[in-house]
Design an enzyme around this catalytic site. Structure first.
Site, PDB file in Angstrom:
ATOM      1  N   CYS A   1      -9.200  -4.606   3.204  1.00 33.44           N
ATOM      2  CA  CYS A   1      -7.670  -4.075   2.811  1.00 33.44           C
ATOM      3  C   CYS A   1      -7.559  -4.239   1.338  1.00 33.44           C
ATOM      4  O   CYS A   1      -7.174  -3.347   0.480  1.00 33.44           O
ATOM      5  CB  CYS A   1      -6.693  -4.679   3.601  1.00 33.44           C
ATOM      6  SG  CYS A   1      -6.545  -4.134   5.207  1.00 33.44           S
TER       7      CYS A   1
ATOM      8  N   GLU B   1       2.378  -3.865  -0.110  1.00 30.11           N
ATOM      9  CA  GLU B   1       1.552  -4.974  -1.062  1.00 30.11           C
ATOM     10  C   GLU B   1       2.036  -4.738  -2.435  1.00 30.11           C
ATOM     11  O   GLU B   1       2.054  -3.659  -3.024  1.00 30.11           O
ATOM     12  CB  GLU B   1      -0.025  -4.565  -0.766  1.00 30.11           C
ATOM     13  CG  GLU B   1      -0.085  -5.100   0.704  1.00 30.11           C
ATOM     14  CD  GLU B   1       0.180  -6.595   1.007  1.00 30.11           C
ATOM     15  OE1 GLU B   1       0.166  -7.364   0.104  1.00 30.11           O
ATOM     16  OE2 GLU B   1       0.137  -6.881   2.227  1.00 30.11           O
TER      17      GLU B   1
ATOM     18  N   HIS C   1       0.612  -2.663   4.679  1.00 26.43           N
ATOM     19  CA  HIS C   1       0.067  -3.406   5.807  1.00 26.43           C
ATOM     20  C   HIS C   1       1.076  -3.178   6.912  1.00 26.43           C
ATOM     21  O   HIS C   1       2.054  -3.306   6.955  1.00 26.43           O
ATOM     22  CB  HIS C   1       0.027  -4.769   5.611  1.00 26.43           C
ATOM     23  CG  HIS C   1      -1.569  -5.156   5.221  1.00 26.43           C
ATOM     24  ND1 HIS C   1      -1.785  -6.059   4.092  1.00 26.43           N
ATOM     25  CD2 HIS C   1      -2.624  -4.991   5.946  1.00 26.43           C
ATOM     26  CE1 HIS C   1      -2.999  -6.136   4.127  1.00 26.43           C
ATOM     27  NE2 HIS C   1      -3.695  -5.599   4.878  1.00 26.43           N
TER      28      HIS C   1
END
Length: 209
Positions: free
Chosen positions: A143, A80, A167
């Protein structure tokens, strides 16, 4: 000695397991040179996740934090790049709380960028044959909240010094009865490959100055 915090999450959304919880348990057997590693499974609850993460960071003052979460439906490891200052839950969390269009921190910026070596991690994992992408959306669930908060704490208080979010996909055994719109099983990745990926990510992160 470097201090490293690695977090995962408990199961949510009707799943019996969360791959990140399994990975956290497996990392208890791992050692990284000149590093004290702290492992924690966070609740999938917007308010409790915030409290748990803040307590960990205040107590540990980690140099690095690698935060893990499940992105069911993705086919590989997602590094991410950005967390945004909004909570907009598609489903309720494990405490039946479902925020809509709520800021994570009213005094925080609209977004934060990961301070992990995103591009270097991408190249490292792909060179080892592990399907990996850079993702520009950590979602709007817990998240994203945890990624944003870790970067907020880093910005405001100096810890973690470097932090970011990864992730992972479902395990194969989780998708036997999960189907896409086309009638195919949802994507998955084996535990062994996921664990290898996270270890490589940790190693690449610990190389940072």
């Amino acid at each position: 000695m470097k201090k490293l915090l690695v977090t995962g999450f408990e199961p949510f959304g009707g799943d019996r397991i969360n791959p990140t919880q399994v990975i956290i348990n497996a990392l208890k057997e791992e050692k990284f040179e000149d590093t004290q590693m702290f492992l924690e499974v966070l609740p999938v609850a917007f308010k409790n996740a915030d409290e748990s993460l803040k307590e960990l960071i205040d107590r540990i003052k980690p140099d690095y934090a690698v935060l893990l979460g499940l992105a069911g439906g993705r086919s590989g490891i997602s590094i991410e790049r950005v967390a945004i200052n909004i909570m907009d839950a598609r489903i309720p969390d494990n405490e039946n709380y479902q925020p809509k269009d709520e800021p994570i921190r009213k005094d925080g910026p609209s977004a934060y960028f990961s301070t992990l070596p995103v591009r270097e991690i991408l190249f490292e994992l792909r060179s080892k044959g592990i399907p990996t992408v850079i993702s520009n959306s950590a979602g709007l669930y817990v998240c994203n909240e945890v990624m944003y908060l870790s970067l907020y704490y880093s910005d405001k208080f100096g810890y973690p010094v470097k932090t970011g979010f990864i992730h992972v996909p479902y395990f194969p055994e989780q998708v036997v009865q999960k189907f896409s719109d086309s009638g195919q099983n949802l994507p998955s990745m084996s535990f062994d490959l996921q664990l290898r990926a996270i270890k490589l990510i940790i190693e690449k992160t610990l190389e940072m100055q």
